[in-house]
Each structure stands twice: as structure tokens, then as C-alpha cells.
Design an enzyme around this catalytic site. Structure first.
Site, mmCIF file in Angstrom:
data_model
loop_
_atom_site.group_PDB
_atom_site.id
_atom_site.type_symbol
_atom_site.label_atom_id
_atom_site.label_comp_id
_atom_site.label_asym_id
_atom_site.label_seq_id
_atom_site.Cartn_x
_atom_site.Cartn_y
_atom_site.Cartn_z
ATOM 1 N N LYS A 30 29.964 -59.700 -29.576
ATOM 2 C CA LYS A 30 28.687 -60.393 -29.798
ATOM 3 C C LYS A 30 28.000 -60.718 -28.472
ATOM 4 C CE LYS A 30 28.752 -61.948 -34.482
ATOM 5 N NZ LYS A 30 28.639 -63.034 -35.445
ATOM 6 N N LYS B 85 32.630 -50.542 -37.464
ATOM 7 C CA LYS B 85 32.647 -51.310 -38.717
ATOM 8 C C LYS B 85 31.232 -51.446 -39.302
ATOM 9 C CE LYS B 85 32.279 -56.042 -38.219
ATOM 10 N NZ LYS B 85 32.525 -57.466 -38.341
ATOM 11 N N LYS C 159 26.380 -56.356 -41.107
ATOM 12 C CA LYS C 159 25.075 -56.773 -41.618
ATOM 13 C C LYS C 159 24.047 -56.926 -40.506
ATOM 14 C CE LYS C 159 27.213 -61.083 -43.272
ATOM 15 N NZ LYS C 159 28.087 -61.692 -42.317
HETATM 16 P P1 TYM Z 1 31.508 -62.350 -41.843
HETATM 17 O O1 TYM Z 1 30.373 -63.099 -42.441
HETATM 18 O O2 TYM Z 1 31.243 -61.495 -40.648
HETATM 19 O O3 TYM Z 1 32.175 -61.440 -42.922
HETATM 20 C C1 TYM Z 1 32.572 -61.974 -44.178
HETATM 21 C C2 TYM Z 1 33.837 -61.291 -44.660
HETATM 22 O O4 TYM Z 1 33.610 -59.874 -44.789
HETATM 23 C C3 TYM Z 1 34.608 -59.166 -44.076
HETATM 24 N N1 TYM Z 1 33.978 -57.946 -43.538
HETATM 25 C C4 TYM Z 1 34.425 -56.704 -43.757
HETATM 26 N N2 TYM Z 1 35.477 -56.237 -44.446
HETATM 27 C C5 TYM Z 1 35.640 -54.896 -44.497
HETATM 28 N N3 TYM Z 1 34.810 -54.008 -43.888
HETATM 29 C C6 TYM Z 1 33.748 -54.436 -43.178
HETATM 30 N N4 TYM Z 1 32.926 -53.575 -42.604
HETATM 31 C C7 TYM Z 1 33.510 -55.848 -43.091
HETATM 32 N N5 TYM Z 1 32.558 -56.605 -42.496
HETATM 33 C C8 TYM Z 1 32.866 -57.890 -42.766
HETATM 34 C C9 TYM Z 1 35.060 -60.100 -42.968
HETATM 35 O O5 TYM Z 1 36.341 -59.780 -42.510
HETATM 36 C C10 TYM Z 1 35.009 -61.437 -43.679
HETATM 37 O O6 TYM Z 1 36.191 -61.660 -44.420
HETATM 38 N N6 TYM Z 1 33.893 -65.856 -39.296
HETATM 39 C C11 TYM Z 1 33.708 -65.293 -40.594
HETATM 40 C C12 TYM Z 1 33.203 -66.299 -41.616
HETATM 41 C C13 TYM Z 1 34.042 -67.517 -41.709
HETATM 42 C C14 TYM Z 1 35.312 -67.630 -42.327
HETATM 43 C C15 TYM Z 1 35.683 -68.988 -42.214
HETATM 44 C C16 TYM Z 1 36.146 -66.701 -42.963
HETATM 45 C C17 TYM Z 1 33.689 -68.758 -41.263
HETATM 46 N N7 TYM Z 1 34.682 -69.629 -41.572
HETATM 47 C C18 TYM Z 1 36.906 -69.464 -42.724
HETATM 48 C C19 TYM Z 1 37.373 -67.175 -43.465
HETATM 49 C C20 TYM Z 1 37.727 -68.524 -43.348
HETATM 50 C C21 TYM Z 1 32.702 -64.182 -40.502
HETATM 51 O O7 TYM Z 1 31.902 -64.119 -39.613
HETATM 52 O O8 TYM Z 1 32.707 -63.333 -41.534
#
Ligand code: TYM
Length: 336
Positions: free
Chosen positions: A119, A201, A204
Site C-alpha cells: 500500500k 491478487k 477492489k
Molecule cells: P479486505 O477488505 O481487503 O478483504 C476482505 C476479505 O476478502 C479477502 N480477499 C480475498 N480472498 C481471496 N482472493 C482475493 N483476491 C481476495 N481479496 C480479498 C481478504 O483476505 C479478507 O478476508 N484487513 C482486512 C479487513 C479487516 C479484518 C478485521 C478481517 C479488518 N479487521 C478483523 C478479519 C478480522 C481487509 O483489509 O480485508
């Protein structure tokens, strides 16, 4: 006679950032797996709006996307009466615990986080302190609820690991305050790749054509998948290293249709990439069409949605306060 068990109750916690269109990657890697835990005692699903502030957001858009994400959780089958669905910023305990845990987390371990490195490279003009301490806020999310299990995609594994380290460090100083959580990562679907650059990957925050959004309509889904990058061969084979694009489409089908990879490959044997793309697009459309219909219904009644989110926040707040009170006492803060 009933057997006594000393096992901890299962507490499931996960969150998604409302920082863009929720993608097929988010869906397959995380969202879709949330309902696997319907039997667990406590399940919390959070809209991580505070995390989204680490990257500049349009305020009105962020608010809108946060409500949409909560509605999407519900549209994907999470019943708000049995799951705690809420927005992170509506439970102040998250930010409060994050400050304390910042004091138990080392600069060195935070600077090793790959998401921070990625990032920072992507937003070189805005490498803010929040981006750096992001994993501490995530650890606070998880630890506030004595979480046992965190369903996430593979890219979040490192963040769950640092959360475990912080919890263990704190516990070794103050006794058993936090439950040390385990990540739950489904190997088959842990990482869905970008359609335009299948060695990366699906994200979004990347250009529109590189991902399918949960809200894309069938013609858009077909168009995006038809344009997905494959390779110059013609054989449909699962080989992520040498054929990342084809393997990604096969993974999408295998995950959405709950079919072993060998069966998916066999069902397409002798066919070309056109047929593979068609099959992937149809699998996505079949999955998303009913979710989109339920989503529209939920969004049509904003009053109910707000009420449910308020209820979720109150429930989460009550649980979070219990842990926070314990933490305050342990570290020596005045409690009146
Ligand atoms: P975020 O918002 O980037 O993504 C949400 C969830 O989607 C999964 N993910 C993917 N899985 C498979 N293939 C992909 N291309 C892909 N892109 C995203 C991520 O692994 C995630 O599970 N930091 C976290 C949000 C968060 C969180 C938490 C998660 C904040 N607090 C506490 C678990 C527990 C995040 O940015 O996810």
C-alpha cells in the site's frame, strides 16, 4: 450423563473494508465462507470503515458503501438476528483498544507487513501512520471479542499472525486476557487473481476490468470474464505457476460449484478457452443474481437496515466493553 467440556466456545469474527466495490475475490475468499459457521455460539461480521480511512475516501461514498456492505452481508445469508452485524466506527472500543495495543506492538514487526509495503508503494503520497498501525486496529477488532476463529483469504494471514503475537505478548505480561485466535483459510479459494494480471491478487482498488464486482450485472460479468487474460496455449489445465489465468478461472468454477478441481477440468476437457470463460461467467452469474435481488430488497428499507445495525452495534459494544474493562484494569488505568 452429560460430558463436561473445557473447550472454549467458538467465536467467529471477520470484517471487510468498505473501500471499493466488493469483488468476487472478497466473496470467494471470505464472505461466502462466513455462513459455514452458522453453528458457532457467537458470530460477528463487521464493516471495517475505520480501516478504510488509511486511504483517502470520498465521505459520502464511504458512508454509502458501508451501509451497502452491511446489507450485502445480510443478502449473502447472514441473519442479523443470529449474527452480530455492525460498523466498526459505531463501537468505540475498537479505537480505544487499538491505542493500548499500539503500545505493545513493535515498529519492526509492523514494518515487515507485506500489505503495508504494497500500500505504501501504491499510495506513495500518503504513507500515513494509520497505514502503518493498521494491523493493530485489526488485532483489536479480533481480540475485543475473545475470537477463536477468523475466516479470511490468504492475504490476511500475516495480519492474523501478528494479532496472535500481540495477544500472546499481552497475556504473558498480564495473564490470560485474550483468546489467541486461529485464521480459517480455505485452501481452494484463498486467493482469487486479477482478471487482467492473473499473477496478482484480485483487488477492489485496481481498475474496473481487473475484477468482477458482486454488484455487476450478467452482461458486465460476461464481458469482463471474456476479456480475462489467459495464455497462448489451448489446453485447459490447472497449473497456477505456468497457466495463472486459466487456473484462476478453474478455481472460480471449482469454488462456486463446490466441485473438486479434477472434476471441473474433466468437464471441460477437449473444449477451448471460450467454453472455459463461458462456464466461469455462468457460475458467477448463478451465484450473484439471487444475492443482488435480496440486496435490493434490503436496501429498499433503509430504516430496518439502520435499526439492525444499531442493534448489532449495541450487542458488539456490550461484549467489547467486557474485554476492554479487563484490559484497562490490567494495564493500570483509572476506572471510576
Ligand atoms: P479486505 O477488505 O481487503 O478483504 C476482505 C476479505 O476478502 C479477502 N480477499 C480475498 N480472498 C481471496 N482472493 C482475493 N483476491 C481476495 N481479496 C480479498 C481478504 O483476505 C479478507 O478476508 N484487513 C482486512 C479487513 C479487516 C479484518 C478485521 C478481517 C479488518 N479487521 C478483523 C478479519 C478480522 C481487509 O483489509 O480485508
Amino acid at each position: 450423563m452429560e460430558e463436561k467440556t473445557t473447550e472454549k466456545k467458538q467465536v467467529i469474527y471477520s470484517a471487510i473494508q468498505p473501500s471499493g466495490n466488493i469483488t468476487l475475490g472478497n466473496y470467494i475468499g471470505a464472505l461466502r465462507n462466513f455462513s459455514i459457521f452458522d453453528e458457532a455460539e457467537t458470530r460477528l461480521y463487521c464493516v471495517a470503515d475505520l480501516h478504510s480511512l488509511t486511504v483517502r475516501q470520498n465521505s459520502a461514498e464511504l458512508r454509502k458503501r458501508s451501509l451497502s456492505l452491511a446489507a450485502l452481508y445480510m443478502a449473502c445469508g447472514l441473519d442479523p438476528e443470529n449474527n452480530i452485524i455492525y460498523c466498526q466506527s459505531t463501537v468505540s472500543a475498537h479505537a480505544e483498544l487499538a491505542w493500548i495495543l499500539n503500545c505493545f506492538t513493535y515498529m519492526g514487526e509492523l514494518s515487515r507487513m507485506t500489505q503495508f509495503k504494497d500500500k505504501s508503494a501504491k499510495h506513495a503520497d500518503n504513507i500515513n501512520a494509520g497505514l502503518f498501525t493498521y494491523p493493530v486496529l485489526m488485532a483489536s477488532d479480533i481480540l475485543l471479542y475473545q475470537t477463536t476463529t477468523v475466516p479470511v483469504g490468504i492475504d490476511q494471514k500475516q495480519h492474523v499472525e501478528i494479532c496472535r503475537d500481540i495477544a500472546q505478548r499481552f497475556n504473558s505480561l498480564y495473564g490470560d486476557v485474550f483468546t489467541v485466535p486461529e485464521p480459517y483459510i480455505r485452501t481452494v479459494s484463498a486467493k482469487i487473481q486479477s482478471l487482467s494480471e492473473p499473477t496478482k491478487k484480485m483487488s477492489k482498488s485496481d481498475p474496473e476490468e481487473s475484477f468482477v464486482s458482486v454488484f455487476d450485472k450478467p452482461d458486465v460479468i460476461r464481458r469482463k470474464i471474456r476479456r480475462a487474460v489467459t495464455d497462448s496455449e489451448t489446453e485447459i489445465r490447472y497449473a497456477p505457476e505456468t497457466k495463472p489465468g486459466v487456473s484462476n478461472l478453474l478455481t472460480i468454477i471449482s469454488a462456486l460449484e463446490n466441485k473438486p478441481m479434477d472434476d471441473v477440468v474433466a468437464s471441460l476437457s477437449g473444449l477451448g478457452y471460450g467454453a472455459l470463460k463461458e462456464a466461469a461467467a455462468e457460475a458467477v452469474i448463478r451465484e450473484f443474481t439471487p444475492i443482488q435481488a435480496r440486496f435490493d430488497e434490503i436496501m429498499a428499507d433503509k430504516e430496518t437496515l439502520s435499526r439492525l445495525l444499531k442493534q448489532g452495534a449495541e450487542h458488539a459494544e456490550a461484549l467489547a466493553r467486557k474485554t476492554l474493562r479487563k484490559v484497562y484494569k490490567k494495564v493500570g488505568l483509572v476506572q471510576l
